[in-house]
Write a protein that holds these residues in place. Structure first.
Motif, PDB file in Angstrom:
ATOM      1  N   VAL A  27       0.745  -1.298  -0.001  1.00 24.51           N
ATOM      2  CA  VAL A  27       0.075   0.245  -0.015  1.00 24.51           C
ATOM      3  C   VAL A  27       1.004   1.385  -0.072  1.00 24.51           C
ATOM      4  O   VAL A  27       1.940   1.273   0.465  1.00 24.51           O
ATOM      5  CB  VAL A  27      -0.872   0.018   1.050  1.00 24.51           C
ATOM      6  N   ARG A  28       0.320   2.384  -0.620  1.00 25.27           N
ATOM      7  CA  ARG A  28       0.953   3.642  -0.429  1.00 25.27           C
ATOM      8  C   ARG A  28       0.433   4.498   0.469  1.00 25.27           C
ATOM      9  O   ARG A  28      -0.775   4.345   1.242  1.00 25.27           O
ATOM     10  CB  ARG A  28       0.608   4.246  -1.970  1.00 25.27           C
ATOM     11  N   LEU A  29       1.107   5.389   0.860  1.00 23.95           N
ATOM     12  CA  LEU A  29       0.815   6.513   1.503  1.00 23.95           C
ATOM     13  C   LEU A  29      -0.757   7.147   1.120  1.00 23.95           C
ATOM     14  O   LEU A  29      -0.799   7.109  -0.140  1.00 23.95           O
ATOM     15  CB  LEU A  29       1.523   7.647   1.958  1.00 23.95           C
ATOM     16  N   ARG A  30      -1.744   7.552   2.181  1.00 24.76           N
ATOM     17  CA  ARG A  30      -2.858   8.035   1.498  1.00 24.76           C
ATOM     18  C   ARG A  30      -2.640   9.557   1.336  1.00 24.76           C
ATOM     19  O   ARG A  30      -1.671  10.166   1.633  1.00 24.76           O
ATOM     20  CB  ARG A  30      -3.888   8.169   2.452  1.00 24.76           C
ATOM     21  N   TYR A  31      -3.380  10.314   0.508  1.00 23.68           N
ATOM     22  CA  TYR A  31      -3.245  11.581   0.081  1.00 23.68           C
ATOM     23  C   TYR A  31      -2.843  12.399   1.311  1.00 23.68           C
ATOM     24  O   TYR A  31      -1.897  13.292   1.234  1.00 23.68           O
ATOM     25  CB  TYR A  31      -4.296  12.089  -0.653  1.00 23.68           C
ATOM     26  N   PRO A  32      -3.773  12.538   2.213  1.00 28.76           N
ATOM     27  CA  PRO A  32      -3.458  13.492   3.447  1.00 28.76           C
ATOM     28  C   PRO A  32      -2.132  13.154   3.833  1.00 28.76           C
ATOM     29  O   PRO A  32      -1.718  14.161   4.556  1.00 28.76           O
ATOM     30  CB  PRO A  32      -4.557  13.232   4.351  1.00 28.76           C
ATOM     31  N   GLU A  33      -1.487  12.280   3.776  1.00 37.68           N
ATOM     32  CA  GLU A  33      -0.117  11.893   4.545  1.00 37.68           C
ATOM     33  C   GLU A  33       0.995  12.606   3.802  1.00 37.68           C
ATOM     34  O   GLU A  33       2.201  12.794   4.125  1.00 37.68           O
ATOM     35  CB  GLU A  33      -0.165  10.478   4.697  1.00 37.68           C
ATOM     36  N   PHE A  34       0.848  13.211   2.493  1.00 34.04           N
ATOM     37  CA  PHE A  34       1.702  13.730   1.689  1.00 34.04           C
ATOM     38  C   PHE A  34       1.301  14.720   0.921  1.00 34.04           C
ATOM     39  O   PHE A  34       2.333  15.377   0.375  1.00 34.04           O
ATOM     40  CB  PHE A  34       2.645  12.607   0.916  1.00 34.04           C
TER      41      PHE A  34
END
Ligand SMILES: Cc1cc2nc3c(=O)[nH]c(=O)nc-3n(C[C@H](O)[C@H](O)[C@H](O)COP(=O)(O)O)c2cc1C
Length: 150
Positions: free
Chosen positions: A136-143
């Protein structure tokens, strides 16, 4: 056709396909990256700080080489191939094998080839499990930030 600062094109690429040179390069791969022995081609990606823009603390050679390699990976995908970069290799051994001078940075080694759906002896249990699903990748709010960094 990748962009680069002042069109400096700082990347230098060594494509390795001969069985002899592939075998030599296999000795430079870190433990855990034995699966790369199955690739029909290895690409050694080089660059040098002085090949590209240096604007005070900003040194663009790694960034520009990264853009070019990202695009190369897309092109490989379009050609039905897989291109997998790694950090798990010995730059020292790579230098010795390929004759790369100390002032040229060895940034990554990429395994390039057709995707194999069968498992070979070079694939460890750990690698097999890791590759069974895309992580999984970071979610948008995380970056991603809007208007201000916060
Ligand atoms: C700079 C870099 C170094 C990496 N090093 C290794 C490595 O040594 N061994 C490996 O198996 N994968 C390596 N990878 C692959 C990443 O682990 C992988 O891209 C990430 O876990 C996301 O998985 P995915 O590409 O399958 O979606 C590397 C990727 C990059 C960009």
């Amino acid at each position: 056709m990748a962009p680069s600062c002042f069109n400096n094109q700082p990347w230098r690429l060594v494509f390795i396909r001969s069985p002899e040179m592939l075998a030599s390069m296999h000795s430079a791969l870190s433990k855990g990256n034995e699966w790369m022995r199955d690739a029909s081609m290895l690409l050694v990606v080089l660059s040098k700080r002085e090949f590209d823009c240096i604007i005070r603390e900003r040194e663009y050679y790694q960034f520009d080489t990264g853009i070019a390699m990202g695009l190369l990976m897309l092109m490989a995908t379009e050609m039905g191939l897989v291109a997998h970069p790694v950090a798990g290799f010995s730059p020292k051994k790579t230098r010795e094998i390929l004759g790369i001078p100390e002032d040229v940075a060895v940034i990554t080694v990429m395994a390039i080839g057709r995707k194999s759906y069968g498992r070979t002896a070079n694939v460890t249990d750990e690698q097999w499990n890791v590759d069974s699903a895309r992580p999984v990748r970071l979610r948008y709010p995380e970056f991603v930030y809007m208007e201000r960094y916060s």
